[in-house]
Design an enzyme around this catalytic site. Structure first.
Site, PDB file in Angstrom:
ATOM      1  N   ASN A  11       0.951  -1.664  -0.110  1.00 33.26           N
ATOM      2  CA  ASN A  11       0.069   0.338   0.364  1.00 33.26           C
ATOM      3  C   ASN A  11       0.499   1.006  -0.469  1.00 33.26           C
ATOM      4  OD1 ASN A  11       1.008   0.414   2.185  1.00 33.26           O
ATOM      5  ND2 ASN A  11      -0.994   0.074   3.526  1.00 33.26           N
ATOM      6  N   CYS A  30       2.645   2.517   2.152  1.00 33.96           N
ATOM      7  CA  CYS A  30       2.673   3.788   3.150  1.00 33.96           C
ATOM      8  C   CYS A  30       3.585   3.883   3.551  1.00 33.96           C
ATOM      9  CB  CYS A  30       1.637   3.009   4.756  1.00 33.96           C
ATOM     10  SG  CYS A  30       2.658   1.693   5.187  1.00 33.96           S
ATOM     11  N   ASP A  68      -3.705  -2.521   0.553  1.00 34.95           N
ATOM     12  CA  ASP A  68      -4.097  -2.624   1.888  1.00 34.95           C
ATOM     13  C   ASP A  68      -4.014  -4.502   2.035  1.00 34.95           C
ATOM     14  OD1 ASP A  68      -4.214  -2.812   4.540  1.00 34.95           O
ATOM     15  OD2 ASP A  68      -3.717  -0.618   4.834  1.00 34.95           O
ATOM     16  N   SER A 117      11.426 -10.968  13.758  1.00 35.33           N
ATOM     17  CA  SER A 117      12.794 -10.067  14.209  1.00 35.33           C
ATOM     18  C   SER A 117      14.015 -10.542  15.137  1.00 35.33           C
ATOM     19  CB  SER A 117      12.448  -8.670  14.236  1.00 35.33           C
ATOM     20  OG  SER A 117      13.098  -7.610  15.391  1.00 35.33           O
ATOM     21  N   TYR A 164       5.416  -3.057  18.716  1.00 38.67           N
ATOM     22  CA  TYR A 164       6.322  -3.458  17.251  1.00 38.67           C
ATOM     23  C   TYR A 164       6.237  -4.910  17.397  1.00 38.67           C
ATOM     24  CZ  TYR A 164       9.146  -4.895  13.851  1.00 38.67           C
ATOM     25  OH  TYR A 164      10.287  -5.558  12.689  1.00 38.67           O
ATOM     26  N   LYS A 200       5.015  -9.192  16.518  1.00 41.98           N
ATOM     27  CA  LYS A 200       5.885  -9.826  15.866  1.00 41.98           C
ATOM     28  C   LYS A 200       5.736 -11.432  16.942  1.00 41.98           C
ATOM     29  CE  LYS A 200       7.484  -7.738  12.105  1.00 41.98           C
ATOM     30  NZ  LYS A 200       7.526  -7.746  11.338  1.00 41.98           N
ATOM     31  N   PHE A 256      18.561 -10.266  12.365  1.00 38.63           N
ATOM     32  CA  PHE A 256      19.063  -9.844  12.635  1.00 38.63           C
ATOM     33  C   PHE A 256      19.444  -8.086  12.422  1.00 38.63           C
ATOM     34  CE2 PHE A 256      19.951 -11.778  16.798  1.00 38.63           C
ATOM     35  CZ  PHE A 256      19.181 -13.287  16.034  1.00 38.63           C
ATOM     36  N   ASN A 277      17.479   3.579  12.962  1.00 39.46           N
ATOM     37  CA  ASN A 277      18.735   2.521  13.553  1.00 39.46           C
ATOM     38  C   ASN A 277      19.950   3.178  12.772  1.00 39.46           C
ATOM     39  OD1 ASN A 277      16.390   0.929  13.678  1.00 39.46           O
ATOM     40  ND2 ASN A 277      16.238  -0.358  11.501  1.00 39.46           N
ATOM     41  N   PHE A 282      23.520   5.911  21.741  1.00 46.64           N
ATOM     42  CA  PHE A 282      22.859   5.621  22.977  1.00 46.64           C
ATOM     43  C   PHE A 282      23.798   5.114  23.730  1.00 46.64           C
ATOM     44  CE2 PHE A 282      19.851   6.767  19.445  1.00 46.64           C
ATOM     45  CZ  PHE A 282      19.604   8.080  20.288  1.00 46.64           C
TER      46      PHE A 282
HETATM   47  N1  LIG Z   1      15.043  -3.391   8.682  1.00 46.25           N
HETATM   48  C1  LIG Z   1      14.929  -3.876  10.414  1.00 46.25           C
HETATM   49  O1  LIG Z   1      15.461  -3.788  11.158  1.00 46.25           O
HETATM   50  C2  LIG Z   1      13.786  -5.277  10.439  1.00 46.25           C
HETATM   51  C3  LIG Z   1      14.396  -6.285  11.109  1.00 46.25           C
HETATM   52  C4  LIG Z   1      13.866  -6.884  11.821  1.00 46.25           C
HETATM   53  C5  LIG Z   1      12.412  -7.517  11.158  1.00 46.25           C
HETATM   54  N2  LIG Z   1      12.075  -6.588  10.246  1.00 46.25           N
HETATM   55  C6  LIG Z   1      10.604  -7.016   9.817  1.00 46.25           C
HETATM   56  O2  LIG Z   1      10.728  -6.506   8.311  1.00 46.25           O
HETATM   57  C7  LIG Z   1       9.901  -6.519   6.875  1.00 46.25           C
HETATM   58  C8  LIG Z   1      10.376  -5.687   6.097  1.00 46.25           C
HETATM   59  O3  LIG Z   1      11.230  -4.685   6.725  1.00 46.25           O
HETATM   60  P1  LIG Z   1      11.494  -3.705   6.016  1.00 46.25           P
HETATM   61  O4  LIG Z   1      12.762  -3.176   6.458  1.00 46.25           O
HETATM   62  O5  LIG Z   1      11.791  -4.044   4.241  1.00 46.25           O
HETATM   63  O6  LIG Z   1      10.521  -2.475   5.911  1.00 46.25           O
HETATM   64  P2  LIG Z   1       9.278  -1.476   5.167  1.00 46.25           P
HETATM   65  O7  LIG Z   1       8.438  -0.005   5.264  1.00 46.25           O
HETATM   66  O8  LIG Z   1      10.781  -0.828   4.296  1.00 46.25           O
HETATM   67  O9  LIG Z   1       9.083  -3.014   4.401  1.00 46.25           O
HETATM   68  C9  LIG Z   1       7.658  -2.524   4.755  1.00 46.25           C
HETATM   69  C10 LIG Z   1       6.842  -2.205   3.240  1.00 46.25           C
HETATM   70  O10 LIG Z   1       5.206  -2.894   3.666  1.00 46.25           O
HETATM   71  C11 LIG Z   1       4.314  -1.873   3.498  1.00 46.25           C
HETATM   72  N3  LIG Z   1       2.922  -2.307   4.176  1.00 46.25           N
HETATM   73  C12 LIG Z   1       2.692  -2.101   5.145  1.00 46.25           C
HETATM   74  N4  LIG Z   1       1.722  -2.448   5.807  1.00 46.25           N
HETATM   75  C13 LIG Z   1       1.592  -2.646   5.288  1.00 46.25           C
HETATM   76  C14 LIG Z   1      -0.417  -2.723   4.914  1.00 46.25           C
HETATM   77  N5  LIG Z   1      -1.199  -2.718   5.399  1.00 46.25           N
HETATM   78  N6  LIG Z   1      -0.878  -3.508   4.123  1.00 46.25           N
HETATM   79  C15 LIG Z   1       0.402  -3.334   2.335  1.00 46.25           C
HETATM   80  N7  LIG Z   1       1.498  -2.914   2.285  1.00 46.25           N
HETATM   81  C16 LIG Z   1       1.954  -2.432   3.664  1.00 46.25           C
HETATM   82  C17 LIG Z   1       4.789  -0.971   3.277  1.00 46.25           C
HETATM   83  O11 LIG Z   1       4.521   0.273   2.680  1.00 46.25           O
HETATM   84  C18 LIG Z   1       6.613  -1.467   3.166  1.00 46.25           C
HETATM   85  O12 LIG Z   1       6.336  -1.039   1.387  1.00 46.25           O
HETATM   86  C19 LIG Z   1       8.726  -5.976   8.101  1.00 46.25           C
HETATM   87  O13 LIG Z   1       7.943  -6.813   8.148  1.00 46.25           O
HETATM   88  C20 LIG Z   1       9.464  -5.588   9.034  1.00 46.25           C
HETATM   89  O14 LIG Z   1       8.774  -6.002  10.784  1.00 46.25           O
HETATM   90  C21 LIG Z   1      12.512  -5.477   9.690  1.00 46.25           C
END
Ligand SMILES: NC(=O)c1ccc[n+]([C@@H]2O[C@H](COP(=O)([O-])OP(=O)(O)OC[C@H]3O[C@@H](n4cnc5c(N)ncnc54)[C@H](O)[C@@H]3O)[C@@H](O)[C@H]2O)c1
Length: 348
Positions: free
Chosen positions: A31, A33, A57, A123, A147, A151, A176, A197, A216
């Site tokens: 979506n 977002c 979404d 995560s 958050y 998970k 990680f 991050n 930090f």
């Molecule tokens: N980046 C990190 O450090 C990290 C670490 C551990 C886990 N994760 C998990 O990995 C996954 C991807 O993370 P990322 O870093 O690529 O994040 P990101 O925000 O770049 O990607 C998430 C994507 O999901 C889309 N999205 C969110 N809610 C939605 C919805 N309801 N419908 C449709 N699309 C939706 C967002 O627009 C985005 O493009 C997430 O589940 C995150 O929790 C990330």
């Protein structure tokens, strides 16, 4: 065909590139977002391959149903989620609604359309305050913020689903700390506002958008007192998803893997590595510990190696090089003009 939810985001886009490179048919649902439409063209430029995209979404069941209706989906990689720990403390309802309802809708449609293979972005945060490092998959689980709670809840739901339906093949991947970017320098991480991050914070200081890095706490029980994390190159992480998909074809039921390198680096180690590759000085200031942060967190990734044949290949310098290439080529993230994109991609 693989359905990739959240496939326009940071980890999702890198995973879609790897899937297309391995000739998987891909349909992305996002979506937008927390991501930009421009990513789609950049994925096409890197891979020279086509895929389908639906802007919707995942919490909207009626819309997502159309995707299942129109495509022959056999596996799902579920990235779509909100992911900022601090924001989740301020807006818990949004996090529970988006992340939990999103996953439930996907599980519902999997049942309706008889899709049995599912890979979930979990995560290291589900280990809470780990009793020791390196962290193994069988360590106890707990969370300290909404958050993390989403998970862990989705993991629990997956464990229940797996007990109830032996046809399901479910992979929990506990990431990680992903950093780095595709070597082309045209896709990467683009956090909104001030980054949470460390790596995007460092790169924003390096291009002059932020004055200095806040470190930090320097009184943790670690070699230099600053927090130690397991940084993993996002392309290695992406490849872990392909390894998990292959595992699911063996019909293993529920599997859980840490995706990390097994190597811990402190904040100051990462700053030094970044300075070495970029030749830019990163000014920093030591501030108070951030509530909820832990001193040390790194993976034992041997289970993923033994069972998936997957291990991270890229070291910390390559992670810094690729993060820096992405940031310096795209100082304003994805809102660059297409001329620059053409210039960069002609060099790939
Ligand atoms: N980046 C990190 O450090 C990290 C670490 C551990 C886990 N994760 C998990 O990995 C996954 C991807 O993370 P990322 O870093 O690529 O994040 P990101 O925000 O770049 O990607 C998430 C994507 O999901 C889309 N999205 C969110 N809610 C939605 C919805 N309801 N419908 C449709 N699309 C939706 C967002 O627009 C985005 O493009 C997430 O589940 C995150 O929790 C990330």
């Amino acid at each position: 065909m693989v359905l990739v939810t959240g496939g326009v985001g940071y980890i999702g886009s890198h995973t879609v590139v790897e899937l297309l490179n391995e000739n998987y048919e891909v349909v992305i649902v996002d979506n937008l977002c927390n991501s930009s439409m421009l990513v789609l063209d950049r994925i096409r430029k890197i891979t020279n391959k086509e895929f389908k995209f639906y802007n919707l979404d995942v919490t909207d069941k009626n819309s997502l149903k159309i995707v299942f209706e129109e495509n022959d989906i056999d596996s799902i990689i579920h990235f779509a989620a909100l992911k900022a720990v601090g924001e989740s403390v301020e807006k818990p309802l949004e996090y529970y609604k988006n992340n939990i309802v999103g996953a439930l809708v996907v599980f519902d449609l999997m049942k309706e359309y008889n899709v049995n293979n599912f890979v979930f972005s979990s995560s290291a945060t589900v280990y809470g305050k780990p009793e020791s490092c390196p962290i193994r998959e069988d360590f106890s689980l707990s969370t300290t913020n909404p958050y993390g709670a989403t998970k862990l809840m989705i993991e629990d739901i997956m464990r229940d689903l797996s007990r109830a339906n032996k046809n399901l093949n479910l992979a929990i991947l506990r990431y990680f700390n992903p950093i780095g970017a595709h070597i082309s320098g045209i896709i990467g991480e683009e956090p909104k506002g001030i980054p949470n991050n460390l790596m995007p914070y460092i790169t924003k200081v390096a291009i002059g958008q932020l004055k200095e890095l806040n470190v930090f706490g320097d009184d943790y029980d670690t070699p230099d007192g600053t927090g130690v994390r397991d940084y993993i190159h996002v392309v290695d992480l992406a490849k872990g998803h392909l390894a998990a998909l292959k595992k699911l074809k063996e019909k293993p039921g529920l599997v859980t893997y840490n995706l990390g390198t097994g190597q811990g680096y402190s904040v100051l180690d990462l700053v030094k590595s970044f300075e070495n590759v970029s030749h830019i000085n990163i000014p920093y200031k030591i501030t108070d510990r951030r509530p909820g942060d832990i001193g040390m967190c790194y993976a034992d990734p041997t289970k993923a190696y033994k069972e998936l044949g997957w291990k991270a290949e890229f070291g910390i310098e390559r992670m810094c090089e690729d993060s820096w290439r992405w940031q310096s080529n795209n100082p304003k993230g994805y809102e660059e003009n297409s001329e620059l994109l053409d210039m960069i991609t002609s060099e790939i």
